[in-house]
Design a protein around this motif. Structure first.
Motif, PDB file in Angstrom:
ATOM      1  N   UNK A  64      89.869  35.227  17.472  1.00 57.84           N
ATOM      2  CA  UNK A  64      89.122  36.069  18.405  1.00 57.84           C
ATOM      3  C   UNK A  64      88.076  35.360  19.232  1.00 57.84           C
ATOM      4  N   UNK A  65      87.991  34.027  19.136  1.00 58.10           N
ATOM      5  CA  UNK A  65      86.930  33.316  19.861  1.00 58.10           C
ATOM      6  C   UNK A  65      87.422  32.597  21.114  1.00 58.10           C
ATOM      7  N   UNK A  66      88.739  32.455  21.253  1.00 55.64           N
ATOM      8  CA  UNK A  66      89.248  31.706  22.399  1.00 55.64           C
ATOM      9  C   UNK A  66      88.835  32.300  23.733  1.00 55.64           C
ATOM     10  N   UNK A  67      88.737  33.633  23.794  1.00 50.05           N
ATOM     11  CA  UNK A  67      88.418  34.288  25.068  1.00 50.05           C
ATOM     12  C   UNK A  67      86.999  33.994  25.545  1.00 50.05           C
ATOM     13  N   UNK A  68      86.132  33.531  24.636  1.00 47.02           N
ATOM     14  CA  UNK A  68      84.743  33.301  25.013  1.00 47.02           C
ATOM     15  C   UNK A  68      84.489  31.875  25.508  1.00 47.02           C
ATOM     16  N   UNK A  69      85.477  31.019  25.429  1.00 47.79           N
ATOM     17  CA  UNK A  69      85.320  29.666  25.950  1.00 47.79           C
ATOM     18  C   UNK A  69      85.293  29.700  27.478  1.00 47.79           C
ATOM     19  N   UNK A  70      84.518  28.829  28.066  1.00 47.64           N
ATOM     20  CA  UNK A  70      84.438  28.736  29.521  1.00 47.64           C
ATOM     21  C   UNK A  70      85.319  27.598  30.021  1.00 47.64           C
ATOM     22  N   UNK A  71      85.995  27.830  31.151  1.00 46.32           N
ATOM     23  CA  UNK A  71      86.789  26.774  31.769  1.00 46.32           C
ATOM     24  C   UNK A  71      85.885  25.737  32.420  1.00 46.32           C
ATOM     25  N   UNK A  72      86.460  24.584  32.731  1.00 45.69           N
ATOM     26  CA  UNK A  72      85.705  23.509  33.371  1.00 45.69           C
ATOM     27  C   UNK A  72      85.049  23.966  34.665  1.00 45.69           C
TER      28      UNK A  72
END
Length: 645
Positions: free
Chosen positions: A583-591
């Motif tokens: 459930x944490x992948x969606x909170x990562x920010x792209x470059x």
């Protein structure tokens, strides 16, 4: 151009932006908080030139982008001409294939080593030509069934040439005769898996027709075969392990078919909220399989334990399925590649030399303290640093056995304040700082931005510990039957082990004190203990480990055989491992999604397509950061089938 962080992500960004065709476009300075490069992959040299690592590092055979970059670094260095005395001249000198990979299996109240010898192939990592786009689930099905057939073949009464993987607790596959009923069962399993493989090849590679239930029929057929075999083979360890492999693969196949993952390029993202074990359970994997060595090692390799608690294993199902595919079915040359010496020697010293030759500037002992937001202009206005006066002029490399490397000579903690100003010291800022320190460094961004608050709160890290032990006895006397193997799946305090005796050739021990073997151990650490408590736990854990549990690996070990030891605790925010909790992948920010016009992101904590704490994820993020700086699509120049959301 300012890059904050000298780990693999920051250095990859610098590498991509300092290419000869861009030489006049970017003036690059890398600001490194330490006296050496590498971040979580750093290593240096200590007593008698011993290699002192951050932890246990191996490169996986699917790390195409990491290998592509390091091959370019060595090619450009051209050490055969520029440094003919160096014992490591090219990438083939720096890395070697290591196909022996194992798991720990509980047996009779103790532990056994279940080592698999993965057959090499003629592919090379880091070479362009892999198909673009997300991985094919149909290919997963096909290759999974092939692996299942290989596992069945490894149990034959007669020797066979290894087609894929041989699973055995002994150095060689078992060749003894089996009871008649067991032999018949094994032959039945081989026939069934081969039928499944042929059917999948015939149908799946041609595309599954709309409305067809061939996948469901295939899974049902193999399930019935597996169930028929279970009771017959449970009494034989090698057969039991192959049954666990079959059960694991069948659960994955069932989940693929039931979830409609074949042909859906984005469906894996929908699995991010589930833990991998929970997903396996939903699709019929037995409790025995879910706790099998095959599954435990996946959690160990990614330190998949919430807050370092071994009773709370958690790991994203979508990532688990994707990385399983790549690990077993997409490796190039060898499933694992080991470095001949320390990672600082093999990766970061060459990076430093090659980037310096390109004109990249390095400011060592410059620790980023705070990014300051210019809200009116929607950008980063300045960066506050603490620096050491010697940092800009530091010549960081020494030589051990004529190999350039980073010595163990840390500078005093940076104290002198400094500030980088937008428009004067940088036009674009690349934040390649570890996730664990962002809460402080990016305090203003977190206060200003909901996405930053979510990422720093919800994407987790975990402290780790490592132990290196040099012994006067060789591995044979220590009782280790698998020289060169890497094994995981044991319990705390050190879940993973690697035989690393090959590194002794690059250390500088006096002849009368030269060790005969060295082993590296690592594991997750309790995240609740705090820095001081964690360090005490790690030292106590190492003492306890060497007084008993080390016999899991070295049954012939005695305390008087220790020539040297090195314990490391990675508890500081800059050292902690980035996890892939459900459930944490969606909170990562792209470059390119920092939210600030002159700020680009790089690190294994970004959304980079391989959202795990590994070299490949960090390299991917560095390539994407460079593309963002240049205004290009993020995936330009990326090898393989990675994609970002």
């Amino acid at each position: 151009m300012a890059i904050l962080g000298g780990g693999i992500a920051g250095l990859t960004t610098a590498w991509e932006l300092s290419r000869p065709e861009l030489r006049d476009r970017f003036a690059i300075t890398v600001y490194e908080r330490d006296w050496r490069l590498g971040g979580k992959g750093a290593s240096s040299r200590g007593l008698h030139g011993r290699i002192e690592e951050h932890g246990l590092h191996v490169w996986l055979g699917y790390y195409d982008n990491a290998f592509r970059v390091i091959r370019e670094v060595y090619a450009e260095l051209d050490r055969e001409r520029t440094d003919p005395g160096s014992p490591i001249a090219g990438w083939r000198d720096a890395f070697f294939p290591a196909g022996s990979v194992g798991a720990a299996d509980r047996a009779g109240g103790g532990w056994e080593h279940w080592v698999a010898d993965f057959a090499p192939n003629d592919r090379e990592p880091g070479v362009a030509g892999a198909p673009a786009g997300p991985l094919s689930m149909a290919t997963f099905v096909v290759r999974g069934l092939r692996l299942l057939a290989d596992a069945g073949s490894s149990l034959r009464e007669e020797p066979l040439a290894p087609a894929g993987v041989l699973l055995s607790a002994s150095p060689q596959p078992p060749r003894r005769s089996a009871p008649d009923d067991f032999a018949r069962a094994v032959r039945q399993a081989e026939i069934a898996t081969m039928i499944g493989a042929v059917e999948s090849l015939r149908v799946l590679e041609a595309g599954v027709p709309a409305g067809s239930n061939v996948g469901g029929r295939l899974v049902a057929f193999l399930e019935s075969t597996r169930d028929d075999l279970h009771e017959r083979i449970a009494r034989d360890d090698d057969a039991r392990r192959s049954w666990q492999l079959a059960d694991l693969l069948l659960a994955c196949l069932r989940g693929i078919v039931a979830g409609g993952l074949i042909g859906d390029r984005t469906a894996l993202n929908a699995l991010d909220d589930l833990d991998f074990r929970d997903w396996l359970r939903l699709h019929g994997a037995s409790a025995e399989t879910r706790d099998s060595p095959l599954v435990r090692v996946m959690y160990d390799f990614v330190f998949g334990y919430e807050n370092g608690d071994p009773e709370r294993p958690r790991f994203s199902a979508g990532l688990g399925l994707a990385l399983s595919y790549r690990l077993f079915f997409d490796y190039k040359g060898s499933i694992f590649w080991k470095m001949r010496a320390g990672m600082g020697d093999v990766v970061f010293a060459p990076f430093y030399e090659a980037l310096r030759a390109r004109g990249v500037r390095f400011a060592f002992a410059h620790r980023a303290q705070r990014l300051h937001v210019d809200r009116r202009r929607g950008r980063i206005g300045s960066v506050t640093l603490a620096r050491h006066a010697a940092g800009l002029d530091l010549a960081p490399l020494a030589r051990v056995k004529n190999l350039p490397c980073f010595p163990a000579r840390p500078l005093p903690r940076p104290r002198e304040p400094a500030r980088l100003m937008a428009g004067e010291d940088f036009d674009t800022l690349v934040l390649a700082t570890p996730l664990g320190v962002l809460e402080d460094v990016c305090e203003e961004l977190i206060a200003d931005s909901t996405p930053w608050r979510a990422m720093t709160m919800l994407v987790a890290t975990v402290p780790t510990r490592s132990l290196q032990v040099w012994t006067t006895a060789d591995e044979r006397r220590l009782g280790w039957p698998h020289p060169g193997a890497t094994v995981a799946g044991y319990g705390s305090p050190f879940e993973a082990y690697a035989s690393m005796t090959h590194t002794l050739a690059f250390e500088d021990w006096p002849a009368e004190r030269r060790p005969a073997a060295v082993g590296y151990f690592c594991g997750a650490l309790d995240g609740h203990a705090g820095p001081g408590g964690a360090r005490r736990l790690a030292e106590q854990g190492a003492d306890t480990f060497l007084s008993g549990p080390v016999a899991r690996y070295w049954p012939g070990f005695r305390q008087d055989l220790v020539a040297s030891r090195f314990t490391r605790v990675n508890v500081d925010g800059s050292e902690r491992y980035v996890q892939s909790l459900p459930g944490t992948g969606r909170w990562r920010l792209r470059a390119d999604a920092s939210g600030y016009g002159n700020l680009v992101l790089a690190g294994d904590w970004t959304e980079n397509g391989n959202n795990s704490g590994c070299i490949e994820g960090a390299v991917l993020s560095g390539i994407q950061a460079a593309n963002a700086v240049r205004g290009r699509p993020l995936m330009d120049g990326v090898l393989g089938s990675w994609s970002v959301g």
